[in-house]
Scaffold this active site. Sequence first.
Site, PDB file in Angstrom:
ATOM      1  N   ASN A  16     -10.101 -30.657  10.150  1.00  0.00           N
ATOM      2  CA  ASN A  16     -10.172 -30.669   8.675  1.00  0.00           C
ATOM      3  C   ASN A  16     -11.028 -31.830   8.186  1.00  0.00           C
ATOM      4  O   ASN A  16     -11.811 -31.684   7.248  1.00  0.00           O
ATOM      5  CB  ASN A  16      -8.768 -30.733   8.073  1.00  0.00           C
ATOM      6  CG  ASN A  16      -8.124 -29.371   7.998  1.00  0.00           C
ATOM      7  OD1 ASN A  16      -8.514 -28.533   7.191  1.00  0.00           O
ATOM      8  ND2 ASN A  16      -7.161 -29.131   8.873  1.00  0.00           N
ATOM      9  N   ARG A  67       7.869 -49.788   9.561  1.00  0.00           N
ATOM     10  CA  ARG A  67       6.979 -48.959   8.735  1.00  0.00           C
ATOM     11  C   ARG A  67       6.263 -49.795   7.682  1.00  0.00           C
ATOM     12  O   ARG A  67       5.112 -49.526   7.343  1.00  0.00           O
ATOM     13  CB  ARG A  67       7.769 -47.827   8.070  1.00  0.00           C
ATOM     14  CG  ARG A  67       8.239 -46.789   9.065  1.00  0.00           C
ATOM     15  CD  ARG A  67       9.261 -45.886   8.421  1.00  0.00           C
ATOM     16  NE  ARG A  67       8.629 -44.756   7.743  1.00  0.00           N
ATOM     17  CZ  ARG A  67       9.250 -43.991   6.850  1.00  0.00           C
ATOM     18  NH1 ARG A  67      10.492 -44.234   6.513  1.00  0.00           N
ATOM     19  NH2 ARG A  67       8.629 -42.975   6.291  1.00  0.00           N
ATOM     20  N   HIS A 111      -1.250 -28.555   4.321  1.00  0.00           N
ATOM     21  CA  HIS A 111      -0.103 -28.125   5.113  1.00  0.00           C
ATOM     22  C   HIS A 111      -0.327 -26.687   5.560  1.00  0.00           C
ATOM     23  O   HIS A 111      -0.723 -25.850   4.744  1.00  0.00           O
ATOM     24  CB  HIS A 111       1.184 -28.242   4.272  1.00  0.00           C
ATOM     25  CG  HIS A 111       2.397 -27.829   5.026  1.00  0.00           C
ATOM     26  ND1 HIS A 111       2.978 -28.644   5.980  1.00  0.00           N
ATOM     27  CD2 HIS A 111       3.117 -26.686   5.011  1.00  0.00           C
ATOM     28  CE1 HIS A 111       4.018 -28.008   6.507  1.00  0.00           C
ATOM     29  NE2 HIS A 111       4.118 -26.822   5.932  1.00  0.00           N
ATOM     30  N   VAL A 146       8.742 -34.738   1.545  1.00  0.00           N
ATOM     31  CA  VAL A 146       7.736 -34.231   2.489  1.00  0.00           C
ATOM     32  C   VAL A 146       7.361 -32.781   2.163  1.00  0.00           C
ATOM     33  O   VAL A 146       8.240 -31.930   2.021  1.00  0.00           O
ATOM     34  CB  VAL A 146       8.266 -34.349   3.938  1.00  0.00           C
ATOM     35  CG1 VAL A 146       7.304 -33.695   4.925  1.00  0.00           C
ATOM     36  CG2 VAL A 146       8.474 -35.812   4.295  1.00  0.00           C
ATOM     37  N   ASP A 147       6.063 -32.530   2.011  1.00  0.00           N
ATOM     38  CA  ASP A 147       5.516 -31.191   1.743  1.00  0.00           C
ATOM     39  C   ASP A 147       6.023 -30.604   0.422  1.00  0.00           C
ATOM     40  O   ASP A 147       6.169 -29.385   0.293  1.00  0.00           O
ATOM     41  CB  ASP A 147       5.816 -30.225   2.912  1.00  0.00           C
ATOM     42  CG  ASP A 147       5.216 -30.720   4.222  1.00  0.00           C
ATOM     43  OD1 ASP A 147       4.152 -31.369   4.180  1.00  0.00           O
ATOM     44  OD2 ASP A 147       5.814 -30.469   5.276  1.00  0.00           O
ATOM     45  N   GLU A 176      -8.196 -23.233   6.154  1.00  0.00           N
ATOM     46  CA  GLU A 176      -8.021 -24.654   5.825  1.00  0.00           C
ATOM     47  C   GLU A 176      -9.372 -25.331   5.644  1.00  0.00           C
ATOM     48  O   GLU A 176      -9.563 -26.141   4.737  1.00  0.00           O
ATOM     49  CB  GLU A 176      -7.246 -25.379   6.944  1.00  0.00           C
ATOM     50  CG  GLU A 176      -5.816 -24.930   7.107  1.00  0.00           C
ATOM     51  CD  GLU A 176      -5.056 -25.770   8.140  1.00  0.00           C
ATOM     52  OE1 GLU A 176      -5.288 -26.987   8.217  1.00  0.00           O
ATOM     53  OE2 GLU A 176      -4.227 -25.199   8.868  1.00  0.00           O
TER      54      GLU A 176
HETATM   55  C1  GRF Z   1      -3.775 -28.708  10.421  1.00  0.00           C
HETATM   56  O1  GRF Z   1      -3.209 -27.473  10.739  1.00  0.00           O
HETATM   57  C2  GRF Z   1      -3.219 -29.227   9.124  1.00  0.00           C
HETATM   58  O2  GRF Z   1      -2.880 -28.217   8.220  1.00  0.00           O
HETATM   59  C3  GRF Z   1      -1.967 -29.951   9.565  1.00  0.00           C
HETATM   60  O3  GRF Z   1      -2.302 -30.533  10.805  1.00  0.00           O
HETATM   61  C4  GRF Z   1      -3.360 -29.804  11.404  1.00  0.00           C
HETATM   62  C5  GRF Z   1      -4.467 -30.789  11.644  1.00  0.00           C
HETATM   63  O4  GRF Z   1      -5.545 -30.228  12.346  1.00  0.00           O
HETATM   64  N1  GRF Z   1      -1.552 -30.898   8.548  1.00  0.00           N
HETATM   65  P1  GRF Z   1      -6.913 -31.025  12.416  1.00  0.00           P
HETATM   66  O5  GRF Z   1      -6.608 -32.373  13.030  1.00  0.00           O
HETATM   67  O6  GRF Z   1      -7.449 -31.134  11.033  1.00  0.00           O
HETATM   68  O7  GRF Z   1      -7.790 -30.198  13.317  1.00  0.00           O
END
Ligand code: GRF
Length: 224
Positions: A16, A67, A111, A146-147, A176
């Site tokens: 991504n 954290r 997500h 979360v989410d 994505e």
């Molecule tokens: C993706 O499926 C994203 O939706 C999720 O983690 C994965 C990351 O994949 N949050 P990449 O590292 O972007 O290939």
Amino acid sequence: MKRARLALLISGRGSNMAAILAAAGADYPALPVLVLSNRADAAGLAVAAARGVPTAVVESRAFKGDRAGFEAAMEAELAKHGVEIIALAGFMRVLTPGFVRRWEGRLLNIHPSLLPAFPGLDTHARALAAGVRLHGCTVHLVTAGVDEGPILAQAAVPVLPDDTQASLAARVLAEEHKLYPAALSWLAAGRVRLEAGRAVITAADSARDSLLNPLPRAALLSTQ
Ligand code: GRF
């Protein structure tokens, strides 16, 4: 055009992140200034470096449950690069409410499900087990839950009878890579505002922008 200074936070392969870097040409409203990983072995770091984007590693393991210390180290990197907005791209650490509050409205996540269905991990396996016919991905603003943050955009894909986790994940991932650069550009351009806890996109063509989905196939629709 003033471009918002963007940090991409990763933990792994960074596909991504790569899609966003590829989209971020001179006319894109965000300028990638930092790729930050919580793991030194994240494959995405080399991809970013090859594109000439500065990278940094803040090893979460080194902070062993501290954290606040981990996030303070991340904040130092973000400040050093003058970061204005953050896109989480496969970043596998839950951020504290304090961090989320400091970056409220400037922190996006993708997500791999059609939220609010299937928050959390293993979304593709859970979608298959539930027998849903539609699955997909969601870009949302990050809030403390979360989410759970306000949704900017979603892309839907069909779930086919012979799908495996891998085939379904690949179909979602292709969406994505289109959805995230688009939704991020809206945030960077200042086109996102909140109304009653929902995200509204200024000057969006809702049919074109807010849902990416495959057109129904004639074969699926015919009854004879
Ligand atoms: C993706 O499926 C994203 O939706 C999720 O983690 C994965 C990351 O994949 N949050 P990449 O590292 O972007 O290939």
